[in-house]
Design a protein around this motif. Structure first.
Motif, PDB file in Angstrom:
ATOM      1  N   ILE A 124       0.832  -1.219   0.000  1.00 58.22           N
ATOM      2  CA  ILE A 124       0.000   0.000   0.000  1.00 58.22           C
ATOM      3  C   ILE A 124       0.861   1.262   0.000  1.00 58.22           C
ATOM      4  O   ILE A 124       0.358   2.357  -0.223  1.00 58.22           O
ATOM      5  CB  ILE A 124      -0.925   0.019   1.250  1.00 58.22           C
ATOM      6  CG1 ILE A 124      -1.656  -1.303   1.405  1.00 58.22           C
ATOM      7  CG2 ILE A 124      -1.947   1.138   1.168  1.00 58.22           C
ATOM      8  CD1 ILE A 124      -2.385  -1.451   2.743  1.00 58.22           C
ATOM      9  N   GLY A 125       2.165   1.146   0.267  1.00 52.58           N
ATOM     10  CA  GLY A 125       2.996   2.358   0.341  1.00 52.58           C
ATOM     11  C   GLY A 125       4.442   2.094  -0.005  1.00 52.58           C
ATOM     12  O   GLY A 125       4.948   0.990   0.196  1.00 52.58           O
ATOM     13  N   GLY A 126       5.098   3.112  -0.555  1.00 54.10           N
ATOM     14  CA  GLY A 126       6.540   3.037  -0.782  1.00 54.10           C
ATOM     15  C   GLY A 126       6.971   2.566  -2.156  1.00 54.10           C
ATOM     16  O   GLY A 126       8.148   2.657  -2.489  1.00 54.10           O
ATOM     17  N   ASN A 127       6.023   2.041  -2.947  1.00 51.00           N
ATOM     18  CA  ASN A 127       6.334   1.583  -4.308  1.00 51.00           C
ATOM     19  C   ASN A 127       7.573   0.695  -4.411  1.00 51.00           C
ATOM     20  O   ASN A 127       8.497   1.010  -5.166  1.00 51.00           O
ATOM     21  CB  ASN A 127       6.500   2.781  -5.249  1.00 51.00           C
ATOM     22  CG  ASN A 127       5.168   3.243  -5.793  1.00 51.00           C
ATOM     23  OD1 ASN A 127       4.136   2.980  -5.182  1.00 51.00           O
ATOM     24  ND2 ASN A 127       5.179   3.894  -6.920  1.00 51.00           N
ATOM     25  N   PRO A 128       7.638  -0.420  -3.689  1.00 52.53           N
ATOM     26  CA  PRO A 128       8.793  -1.311  -3.826  1.00 52.53           C
ATOM     27  C   PRO A 128       8.866  -1.899  -5.237  1.00 52.53           C
ATOM     28  O   PRO A 128       7.829  -2.078  -5.884  1.00 52.53           O
ATOM     29  CB  PRO A 128       8.509  -2.415  -2.799  1.00 52.53           C
ATOM     30  CG  PRO A 128       7.043  -2.361  -2.559  1.00 52.53           C
ATOM     31  CD  PRO A 128       6.628  -0.948  -2.744  1.00 52.53           C
ATOM     32  N   THR A 129      10.091  -2.169  -5.687  1.00 50.80           N
ATOM     33  CA  THR A 129      10.234  -2.811  -7.007  1.00 50.80           C
ATOM     34  C   THR A 129       9.643  -4.216  -6.931  1.00 50.80           C
ATOM     35  O   THR A 129       9.494  -4.785  -5.840  1.00 50.80           O
ATOM     36  CB  THR A 129      11.722  -2.927  -7.386  1.00 50.80           C
ATOM     37  OG1 THR A 129      12.361  -3.719  -6.373  1.00 50.80           O
ATOM     38  CG2 THR A 129      12.394  -1.570  -7.478  1.00 50.80           C
ATOM     39  N   THR A 170       1.638 -14.584  -2.514  1.00 49.19           N
ATOM     40  CA  THR A 170       0.905 -13.612  -3.356  1.00 49.19           C
ATOM     41  C   THR A 170       1.221 -12.187  -2.921  1.00 49.19           C
ATOM     42  O   THR A 170       1.192 -11.897  -1.720  1.00 49.19           O
ATOM     43  CB  THR A 170      -0.619 -13.837  -3.205  1.00 49.19           C
ATOM     44  OG1 THR A 170      -0.943 -15.123  -3.713  1.00 49.19           O
ATOM     45  CG2 THR A 170      -1.430 -12.785  -3.971  1.00 49.19           C
ATOM     46  N   ALA A 171       1.501 -11.323  -3.892  1.00 49.04           N
ATOM     47  CA  ALA A 171       1.636  -9.890  -3.593  1.00 49.04           C
ATOM     48  C   ALA A 171       0.481  -9.152  -4.262  1.00 49.04           C
ATOM     49  O   ALA A 171       0.220  -9.347  -5.455  1.00 49.04           O
ATOM     50  CB  ALA A 171       2.963  -9.358  -4.106  1.00 49.04           C
ATOM     51  N   VAL A 172      -0.226  -8.332  -3.481  1.00 43.35           N
ATOM     52  CA  VAL A 172      -1.340  -7.540  -4.014  1.00 43.35           C
ATOM     53  C   VAL A 172      -0.895  -6.081  -4.042  1.00 43.35           C
ATOM     54  O   VAL A 172      -0.747  -5.448  -2.989  1.00 43.35           O
ATOM     55  CB  VAL A 172      -2.599  -7.690  -3.134  1.00 43.35           C
ATOM     56  CG1 VAL A 172      -3.729  -6.819  -3.680  1.00 43.35           C
ATOM     57  CG2 VAL A 172      -3.030  -9.140  -3.057  1.00 43.35           C
ATOM     58  N   ILE A 173      -0.664  -5.548  -5.234  1.00 47.24           N
ATOM     59  CA  ILE A 173      -0.255  -4.141  -5.344  1.00 47.24           C
ATOM     60  C   ILE A 173      -1.527  -3.292  -5.282  1.00 47.24           C
ATOM     61  O   ILE A 173      -2.388  -3.374  -6.150  1.00 47.24           O
ATOM     62  CB  ILE A 173       0.529  -3.881  -6.643  1.00 47.24           C
ATOM     63  CG1 ILE A 173       1.748  -4.817  -6.702  1.00 47.24           C
ATOM     64  CG2 ILE A 173       0.947  -2.426  -6.725  1.00 47.24           C
ATOM     65  CD1 ILE A 173       2.612  -4.645  -7.932  1.00 47.24           C
ATOM     66  N   THR A 220      -0.340  -9.514  -8.221  1.00 47.92           N
ATOM     67  CA  THR A 220      -1.619  -9.036  -8.757  1.00 47.92           C
ATOM     68  C   THR A 220      -1.899  -7.598  -8.302  1.00 47.92           C
ATOM     69  O   THR A 220      -1.201  -7.061  -7.438  1.00 47.92           O
ATOM     70  CB  THR A 220      -2.769 -10.002  -8.364  1.00 47.92           C
ATOM     71  OG1 THR A 220      -3.960  -9.591  -9.007  1.00 47.92           O
ATOM     72  CG2 THR A 220      -3.008 -10.037  -6.868  1.00 47.92           C
ATOM     73  N   MET A 221      -2.896  -7.000  -8.915  1.00 48.89           N
ATOM     74  CA  MET A 221      -3.330  -5.638  -8.592  1.00 48.89           C
ATOM     75  C   MET A 221      -4.853  -5.599  -8.699  1.00 48.89           C
ATOM     76  O   MET A 221      -5.450  -6.547  -9.202  1.00 48.89           O
ATOM     77  CB  MET A 221      -2.746  -4.642  -9.580  1.00 48.89           C
ATOM     78  CG  MET A 221      -3.117  -4.963 -11.004  1.00 48.89           C
ATOM     79  SD  MET A 221      -3.089  -3.590 -12.132  1.00 48.89           S
ATOM     80  CE  MET A 221      -4.550  -2.690 -11.671  1.00 48.89           C
ATOM     81  N   PHE A 222      -5.468  -4.529  -8.285  1.00 45.09           N
ATOM     82  CA  PHE A 222      -6.921  -4.424  -8.438  1.00 45.09           C
ATOM     83  C   PHE A 222      -7.338  -2.963  -8.289  1.00 45.09           C
ATOM     84  O   PHE A 222      -6.612  -2.158  -7.704  1.00 45.09           O
ATOM     85  CB  PHE A 222      -7.651  -5.283  -7.383  1.00 45.09           C
ATOM     86  CG  PHE A 222      -7.552  -4.715  -5.999  1.00 45.09           C
ATOM     87  CD1 PHE A 222      -6.343  -4.713  -5.315  1.00 45.09           C
ATOM     88  CD2 PHE A 222      -8.655  -4.129  -5.383  1.00 45.09           C
ATOM     89  CE1 PHE A 222      -6.240  -4.149  -4.047  1.00 45.09           C
ATOM     90  CE2 PHE A 222      -8.562  -3.581  -4.116  1.00 45.09           C
ATOM     91  CZ  PHE A 222      -7.340  -3.594  -3.448  1.00 45.09           C
ATOM     92  N   ILE A 223      -8.470  -2.638  -8.859  1.00 45.89           N
ATOM     93  CA  ILE A 223      -9.099  -1.324  -8.646  1.00 45.89           C
ATOM     94  C   ILE A 223     -10.320  -1.603  -7.775  1.00 45.89           C
ATOM     95  O   ILE A 223     -11.195  -2.396  -8.156  1.00 45.89           O
ATOM     96  CB  ILE A 223      -9.560  -0.682  -9.986  1.00 45.89           C
ATOM     97  CG1 ILE A 223      -8.396  -0.593 -10.989  1.00 45.89           C
ATOM     98  CG2 ILE A 223     -10.208   0.678  -9.756  1.00 45.89           C
ATOM     99  CD1 ILE A 223      -7.336   0.423 -10.673  1.00 45.89           C
ATOM    100  N   ALA A 224     -10.378  -0.968  -6.613  1.00 47.84           N
ATOM    101  CA  ALA A 224     -11.425  -1.308  -5.649  1.00 47.84           C
ATOM    102  C   ALA A 224     -12.821  -1.000  -6.203  1.00 47.84           C
ATOM    103  O   ALA A 224     -13.040   0.030  -6.836  1.00 47.84           O
ATOM    104  CB  ALA A 224     -11.195  -0.546  -4.349  1.00 47.84           C
ATOM    105  N   LYS A 225     -13.738  -1.935  -5.966  1.00 51.04           N
ATOM    106  CA  LYS A 225     -15.137  -1.750  -6.386  1.00 51.04           C
ATOM    107  C   LYS A 225     -15.917  -1.097  -5.237  1.00 51.04           C
ATOM    108  O   LYS A 225     -15.554  -1.244  -4.078  1.00 51.04           O
ATOM    109  CB  LYS A 225     -15.763  -3.098  -6.713  1.00 51.04           C
ATOM    110  CG  LYS A 225     -15.092  -3.800  -7.883  1.00 51.04           C
ATOM    111  CD  LYS A 225     -15.882  -5.044  -8.278  1.00 51.04           C
ATOM    112  CE  LYS A 225     -15.247  -5.760  -9.445  1.00 51.04           C
ATOM    113  NZ  LYS A 225     -13.963  -6.401  -9.092  1.00 51.04           N
TER     114      LYS A 225
END
Ligand SMILES: NC(=O)c1ccc[n+]([C@@H]2O[C@H](COP(=O)([O-])OP(=O)(O)OC[C@H]3O[C@@H](n4cnc5c(N)ncnc54)[C@H](OP(=O)(O)O)[C@@H]3O)[C@@H](O)[C@H]2O)c1
Length: 336
Positions: free
Chosen positions: A228-233, A246-249, A280-285
């Motif tokens: 959720i913060g810091g934009n790790p590579t 699992t990593a959830v960006i 993975t990533m997601f746009i919250a609904k």
């Protein structure tokens, strides 16, 4: 002398709201009297008691990352009133609305919630948790639902799994820590030195200070990382994961003006099929079913909103400046 009748809700057609006509810093925000919104057949008119201030409001106000302007308005904001989280009382409902009646106390998602009235669809509202004030309830919808979706829909968290929440002291993170615990996770929260006490008080089993500790040094690996913060590579994220983790960006503020880090998220999704780990990533609904799940966690006191401070409507720009400064512990709320 003739006395004018006192205005009633049915005759008052203007309201106070925090408006902005151009993208920019908190200086573009102004308190104005504008027309009260009119609800359609499918919509609910909410008399706003409180509105949550989440990071999304900052993105919408600044028009950054620029990619977001495809949705918010290319040259200027499409919607004049800021805000997307609401808690209040139903004032009126359209003829097709079945779940709410005037007088119901509700919370949920509503564009333009930094105002005395806002309209939204019933599918974006739920009954306000009965153990929360309006101020607390307004701090839940976007941040709480994002955390819930990160852990469940995207992260598929199972009881007993280890979870690393990077950005555990902020809006989304303060819910992610509590919800992960409620779902049976063993939680490590990452935040700055001055906010580790908050993360501990939210129930984290372990805390890491991102100014000192490296969660990606390989000494501990996690089944689920909620980023959720810091934009790790991506390589740092992968080093924090177990072999099949699992990593959830979810987001991050350091991703550049144009795409805001979307490149990293798209690269993660493209790379994931070739790995044992899942990125993975997601746009919250925005859906009432998530609000109802959050209500169940809140009413059993497994989740308690972390409200740093409440501001009055005319002080909305000050609240935004505090958010920008990175001082907030949990959430800020605007009380109408
Ligand atoms: N995917 C979606 O649909 C969705 C939905 C909502 C939000 N978001 C995005 O998610 C992000 C977080 O939102 P928010 O409302 O939680 O923001 P926030 O309240 O500002 O919280 C940001 C968090 O990131 C932490 N942080 C800052 N720098 C860090 C670093 N270098 N390493 C580790 N952690 C760091 C902060 O910790 P300290 O305060 O202790 O420094 C804080 O806990 C934003 O980018 C937002 O746009 C995405």
């Amino acid at each position: 002398m003739t006395t004018m009748p006192k205005p009633t809700p049915a005759t008052v057609s203007t309201m106070r709201a925090i408006t902005y006509d151009t993208y920019g810093s908190a200086d573009v925000l102004a308190l104005a009297d504008i027309a009260r919104p009119v609800h359609s057949e499918e919509e609910v008119l909410v008399r706003v008691h409180s509105a949550g201030l989440d990071r999304g409001a900052w993105h919408i106000m600044t028009g950054k990352p620029y990619l977001g302007r495809l949705a918010f308005g290319l040259r200027a904001p499409k919607d004049r009133v800021l805000g997307s989280e609401v808690a209040g009382t139903v004032d009126a409902v359209g003829s097709a609305v079945t779940r709410f009646v005037p007088g119901d106390e509700v919370y949920g998602f509503a564009k333009g919630s930094f105002a005395e009235y806002a309209v939204t669809r019933e599918t974006r509202l739920a009954a306000k948790p009965n153990n929360l004030t309006f101020e607390q309830a307004a701090a839940v919808p976007v941040s709480g639902a994002t955390a819930l979706q990160a852990l469940t829909d995207a992260g598929r968290l199972q009881p007993g799994e280890t979870v690393l929440v990077i950005g555990a002291s902020g809006g989304v993170g303060s819910y992610a820590v509590q919800i992960a615990k409620a779902l049976g996770g063993v939680v490590t929260g990452v935040a700055s030195s001055g906010k580790l006490d908050l993360v501990r008080s939210l129930g984290a089993d372990h805390v890491l200070d991102y100014t000192r500790d490296d969660y990606a040094d390989g000494s501990t690996r996690y089944d689920l990382v909620v980023d959720i913060g810091g934009n790790p590579t991506l390589s740092r994220l992968r080093r924090a994961l177990t072999a099949s983790g699992t990593a959830v960006i979810t987001g991050g503020e350091e991703g550049g003006r144009f795409s805001g880090g979307m490149n990293r998220q798209l690269r993660a999704v493209a790379l994931s099929p070739f790995l044992r780990q899942r990125l993975t990533m997601f746009i919250a609904k925005q859906r009432s079913s998530d609000l109802e799940r959050l209500t169940a966690l809140i009413e059993t006191e497994q989740v308690i909103p972390s409200v740093d401070r409440t501001y009055r409507l005319p002080e909305a720009a000050d609240a935004m400046r505090r958010l920008e400064a990175g001082d907030v512990r949990g959430k800020l709320v605007i009380s109408i």
